[in-house]
Write a protein that holds these residues in place. Structure first.
Motif, mmCIF file in Angstrom:
data_model
loop_
_atom_site.group_PDB
_atom_site.id
_atom_site.type_symbol
_atom_site.label_atom_id
_atom_site.label_comp_id
_atom_site.label_asym_id
_atom_site.label_seq_id
_atom_site.Cartn_x
_atom_site.Cartn_y
_atom_site.Cartn_z
ATOM 1 N N VAL A 138 -8.334 0.408 0.594
ATOM 2 C CA VAL A 138 -7.273 -0.213 -0.279
ATOM 3 C C VAL A 138 -7.361 -1.579 -0.584
ATOM 4 O O VAL A 138 -7.414 -1.795 -1.850
ATOM 5 C CB VAL A 138 -5.928 -0.050 0.389
ATOM 6 C CG1 VAL A 138 -4.648 -0.476 -0.570
ATOM 7 C CG2 VAL A 138 -5.637 1.598 0.740
ATOM 8 N N TYR A 189 7.725 6.601 5.817
ATOM 9 C CA TYR A 189 6.925 6.144 6.948
ATOM 10 C C TYR A 189 7.615 5.430 8.104
ATOM 11 O O TYR A 189 7.983 4.571 8.406
ATOM 12 C CB TYR A 189 6.164 5.057 6.349
ATOM 13 C CG TYR A 189 5.205 4.959 5.110
ATOM 14 C CD1 TYR A 189 3.751 5.629 5.167
ATOM 15 C CD2 TYR A 189 5.833 5.025 3.921
ATOM 16 C CE1 TYR A 189 3.009 5.820 4.281
ATOM 17 C CE2 TYR A 189 5.030 5.282 2.769
ATOM 18 C CZ TYR A 189 3.721 5.605 2.872
ATOM 19 O OH TYR A 189 2.833 5.979 1.733
ATOM 20 N N ALA A 222 0.624 -1.241 0.137
ATOM 21 C CA ALA A 222 -0.031 -0.008 -0.072
ATOM 22 C C ALA A 222 0.981 1.343 0.039
ATOM 23 O O ALA A 222 0.367 2.392 -0.468
ATOM 24 C CB ALA A 222 -0.878 0.053 1.184
ATOM 25 N N ARG A 223 2.058 1.205 0.285
ATOM 26 C CA ARG A 223 2.992 2.460 0.408
ATOM 27 C C ARG A 223 3.133 3.169 -0.746
ATOM 28 O O ARG A 223 3.151 2.504 -1.882
ATOM 29 C CB ARG A 223 4.153 2.046 1.200
ATOM 30 C CG ARG A 223 5.262 1.478 0.238
ATOM 31 C CD ARG A 223 6.680 1.173 1.186
ATOM 32 N NE ARG A 223 6.886 2.397 1.355
ATOM 33 C CZ ARG A 223 8.103 2.689 2.155
ATOM 34 N NH1 ARG A 223 8.855 1.538 2.653
ATOM 35 N NH2 ARG A 223 8.817 3.582 2.460
ATOM 36 N N ARG A 224 3.363 4.601 -0.747
ATOM 37 C CA ARG A 224 3.423 5.114 -1.799
ATOM 38 C C ARG A 224 5.073 5.174 -1.939
ATOM 39 O O ARG A 224 5.807 5.560 -1.128
ATOM 40 C CB ARG A 224 3.067 6.407 -1.874
ATOM 41 C CG ARG A 224 1.884 6.793 -1.764
ATOM 42 C CD ARG A 224 1.118 8.027 -1.731
ATOM 43 N NE ARG A 224 1.799 8.752 -2.914
ATOM 44 C CZ ARG A 224 1.619 10.061 -2.992
ATOM 45 N NH1 ARG A 224 0.822 10.871 -1.814
ATOM 46 N NH2 ARG A 224 1.896 10.766 -3.998
ATOM 47 N N PRO A 225 5.678 4.928 -3.442
ATOM 48 C CA PRO A 225 7.151 4.752 -3.451
ATOM 49 C C PRO A 225 7.732 6.164 -3.161
ATOM 50 O O PRO A 225 7.296 7.193 -3.730
ATOM 51 C CB PRO A 225 7.311 4.563 -4.835
ATOM 52 C CG PRO A 225 6.102 3.847 -5.270
ATOM 53 C CD PRO A 225 5.003 4.523 -4.519
ATOM 54 N N GLU A 273 7.969 7.772 -0.549
ATOM 55 C CA GLU A 273 7.206 8.394 0.643
ATOM 56 C C GLU A 273 8.032 7.743 2.089
ATOM 57 O O GLU A 273 8.112 6.532 2.168
ATOM 58 C CB GLU A 273 5.946 8.218 0.819
ATOM 59 C CG GLU A 273 5.117 9.457 1.842
ATOM 60 C CD GLU A 273 3.561 9.359 1.500
ATOM 61 O OE1 GLU A 273 2.972 9.581 2.531
ATOM 62 O OE2 GLU A 273 3.098 9.522 0.399
ATOM 63 N N ASP A 303 2.524 7.797 11.064
ATOM 64 C CA ASP A 303 2.472 7.251 9.610
ATOM 65 C C ASP A 303 2.008 6.065 9.196
ATOM 66 O O ASP A 303 1.192 5.837 8.343
ATOM 67 C CB ASP A 303 3.828 7.335 9.022
ATOM 68 C CG ASP A 303 4.814 8.745 9.008
ATOM 69 O OD1 ASP A 303 4.290 9.681 8.895
ATOM 70 O OD2 ASP A 303 5.933 8.590 10.097
ATOM 71 N N LYS A 354 -6.085 3.765 3.856
ATOM 72 C CA LYS A 354 -5.425 4.959 3.778
ATOM 73 C C LYS A 354 -6.023 6.224 4.523
ATOM 74 O O LYS A 354 -7.384 6.210 4.118
ATOM 75 C CB LYS A 354 -5.025 5.489 2.522
ATOM 76 C CG LYS A 354 -3.832 4.629 1.815
ATOM 77 C CD LYS A 354 -3.070 5.004 0.660
ATOM 78 C CE LYS A 354 -2.101 4.266 0.307
ATOM 79 N NZ LYS A 354 -1.447 5.021 -1.077
ATOM 80 N N GLY A 409 -2.937 10.484 4.390
ATOM 81 C CA GLY A 409 -1.981 9.525 3.637
ATOM 82 C C GLY A 409 -1.363 8.237 4.499
ATOM 83 O O GLY A 409 -0.740 7.278 3.754
ATOM 84 N N ILE A 414 -1.160 5.045 6.634
ATOM 85 C CA ILE A 414 -1.698 3.618 6.225
ATOM 86 C C ILE A 414 -2.092 2.803 7.579
ATOM 87 O O ILE A 414 -1.334 2.868 8.539
ATOM 88 C CB ILE A 414 -0.543 2.697 5.603
ATOM 89 C CG1 ILE A 414 -0.349 3.411 4.259
ATOM 90 C CG2 ILE A 414 -1.005 1.437 5.318
ATOM 91 C CD1 ILE A 414 0.887 2.721 3.401
#
Length: 272
Positions: free
Chosen positions: A253, A95, A88-91, A93, A160, A270, A190, A192
């Motif tokens: 998600v 956390y 699920a994480r955004r590349p 970013e 985060d 999210k 944003g 998770i």
């Protein structure tokens, strides 16, 4: 003449109060684990590095006090939580700040902290004994006690990532709504959220009454009070219910049916 087991059970039921019978049943189940784990538990008391919680605390968060089960469940759950987060994480970013909501005796937290994916871990629980043990032994993670009902003193948007295993599986509807709002408050936009719930497949396997099955089918939620401790209560959530109720705070998600240890559903959200 040897008494028949059925006669012995009926006699015990007639003569012994229910709390005594429950204690004896628990003692009989626990005896093999306590005997097997005694040398390692003594080693922990003598200063072994990174000990496990004592048997009474392991039993408080699990079906048994078994060291082997405590470690296996913690290791596997941590791996499945981290894998769900990774999907699920955004590349690119960051956390850094993780919250283990319902950290218990640190069964999962010890493996999260060692995974390399969790720079800062804070665990929270309502059980003061469990929090005191984990905060003393699972450094550098930090653990703190929270009240049975929100709000907490955790900071707004202070985390985060939040993970939660086998907690919403025991909340009634009102308390569950209040805690999901609190988690929405402490997660940054944003952020998770990875959480386990009892889904439709587990509900279908339970000895529910027709009325209970109809209630779950109609509303997507069912709560059954167990009559004992918090862990004896059971809550079941259908996916449409989760999407409807949690959507005020979270964007759905994914959900992996029975994705946690092949039993509880694992869903990822999210923070809006």
């Amino acid at each position: 003449m040897t008494p028949r087991p059925g006669l012995v059970r009926r006699a015990a039921k007639a003569c012994l109060p229910a709390p005594v019978r429950r204690f004896l049943r628990l003692a009989a189940r626990e005896a093999p684990f306590r005997l097997r784990d005694l040398p390692a538990d003594v080693g922990d008391l003598l200063g072994r590095t990174a000990p496990l919680p004592p048997a009474r605390l392991r039993r408080r968060v699990s079906r048994t006090s078994s060291r082997r089960e405590f470690e296996d469940v913690g290791r596997n759950c941590a791996a499945e939580l981290v894998a769900a987060f990774a999907r699920a994480r955004r590349p690119g970013e960051e956390y850094r700040r993780w919250l283990d909501f319902g950290s218990g005796a640190g069964r999962i937290a010890r493996y999260l902290a060692a995974s390399g994916d969790v720079p800062v871990l804070v665990g929270v629980d309502v059980d003061g004994d469990l929090v005191a043990w984990t905060d003393r032994h699972l450094s550098p993670s930090r653990f703190r006690r929270i009240p049975p009902l929100p709000p907490t003193d955790l900071p707004d948007a202070g985390f985060d990532v939040a993970v939660c295993v086998s907690v919403f599986t025991h909340f009634d509807e009102e308390i569950g709504r209040r805690w999901i709002a609190e988690l929405g408050r402490v997660l940054r936009p944003g952020g998770i959220f990875v959480v386990s719930t009892h889904g439709a497949a587990i509900a279908a396997s339970q000895p529910l009454s027709d009325a209970q099955r109809e209630r779950f089918s109609a509303s997507g939620f069912l709560f059954i009070r167990g009559g004992g401790t918090f862990n004896d209560d059971a809550a079941f959530h259908a996916e449409p219910y989760l999407r409807r109720v949690w959507s005020e705070w979270f964007e759905f998600v994914e959900r992996v049916p029975q994705g946690l240890m092949g039993f509880q559903d694992l869903s990822v959200w999210k923070r809006k």
